[in-house]
Design an enzyme around this catalytic site. Structure first.
Site, short mmCIF file in Angstrom:
data_model
loop_
_atom_site.label_atom_id
_atom_site.label_comp_id
_atom_site.label_asym_id
_atom_site.label_seq_id
_atom_site.Cartn_x
_atom_site.Cartn_y
_atom_site.Cartn_z
N ASN A 39 0.83 -1.20 0.00
CA ASN A 39 0.00 0.00 0.00
C ASN A 39 0.87 1.25 0.00
O ASN A 39 1.96 1.28 0.60
CB ASN A 39 -1.01 0.00 1.15
N GLU A 41 0.24 5.16 0.68
CA GLU A 41 -0.72 6.19 1.12
C GLU A 41 -0.27 7.58 0.67
O GLU A 41 0.85 7.78 0.17
CB GLU A 41 -0.87 6.10 2.64
N CYS A 50 -4.01 0.50 -2.52
CA CYS A 50 -3.87 -0.74 -1.75
C CYS A 50 -2.74 -1.61 -2.30
O CYS A 50 -2.35 -1.50 -3.47
CB CYS A 50 -5.17 -1.53 -1.81
N GLU A 52 -2.86 -4.73 -3.07
CA GLU A 52 -3.32 -5.57 -4.18
C GLU A 52 -3.27 -4.80 -5.50
O GLU A 52 -2.92 -5.36 -6.54
CB GLU A 52 -4.75 -6.06 -3.93
N CYS A 83 -9.84 -5.61 0.79
CA CYS A 83 -11.00 -4.71 0.87
C CYS A 83 -11.94 -4.98 -0.32
O CYS A 83 -11.58 -5.67 -1.28
CB CYS A 83 -10.55 -3.24 0.88
N CYS A 86 -10.61 -4.06 -3.74
CA CYS A 86 -9.56 -4.96 -4.25
C CYS A 86 -10.13 -6.31 -4.66
O CYS A 86 -9.59 -6.97 -5.55
CB CYS A 86 -8.44 -5.10 -3.23
#
Ligand code: THU
Length: 130
Positions: A39, A41, A50, A52, A83, A86
């Protein structure tokens, strides 16, 4: 290198100064090659991506479009589940039978299929020009 080793290694490089929650994801593609992502940010929070998504981007950039296996890991009490967004991203390149292993740093794992994580996925065939 195993999928778990790749996911653990890339997790350490996650950029997560806002949530403090580092995630690593590793995909095995149809060729057998492994693609990993973490990830990343952003100070503008919704712009973060993310793990993924990063792994999928690496796979597509390398010229592959078929996922055979997924491994996701984070430092949580329970194995880390992808999530909702994803799950949809993975479903673009993985069928419902594809195994997804969720893990935590302590070594707990839970394996399910993508179809179990995202039943009735919205797919290309749903589109008018699919
Ligand atoms: N995160 C992932 O990278 N993958 C998931 O499937 C769950 C959430 C990241 C996004 C954000 O950077 C942090 O975990 C906290 O939600």
């Amino acid at each position: 290198m195993t999928l778990e080793e790749a996911a653990r290694a890339v997790r350490a490089r996650a950029h997560a100064p806002y949530s403090g929650f580092k995630v690593g994801a590793a995909l095995r593609a149809a060729s057998g090659a492994i693609y990993a992502g973490c990830n990343v940010e952003n100070a503008s929070y919704p712009e973060g991506t993310c793990a993924e998504a990063g792994a999928i981007a690496a796979m597509v950039a390398a010229g592959e479009t078929e996922i055979a296996e997924v491994f996701v890991i984070g430092d949580a009490a329970e194995p880390v589940a992808p999530c909702g967004g994803c799950r949809q991203r993975l479903s673009e390149f993985a069928g419902p039978e594809v195994p997804v292993t969720m893990a935590n740093l302590a070594g707990a794992t839970r394996q399910v299929t993508l179809g179990e994580l995202l039943p009735g996925a919205f797919a290309r065939v749903s589109l008018p020009r699919g």
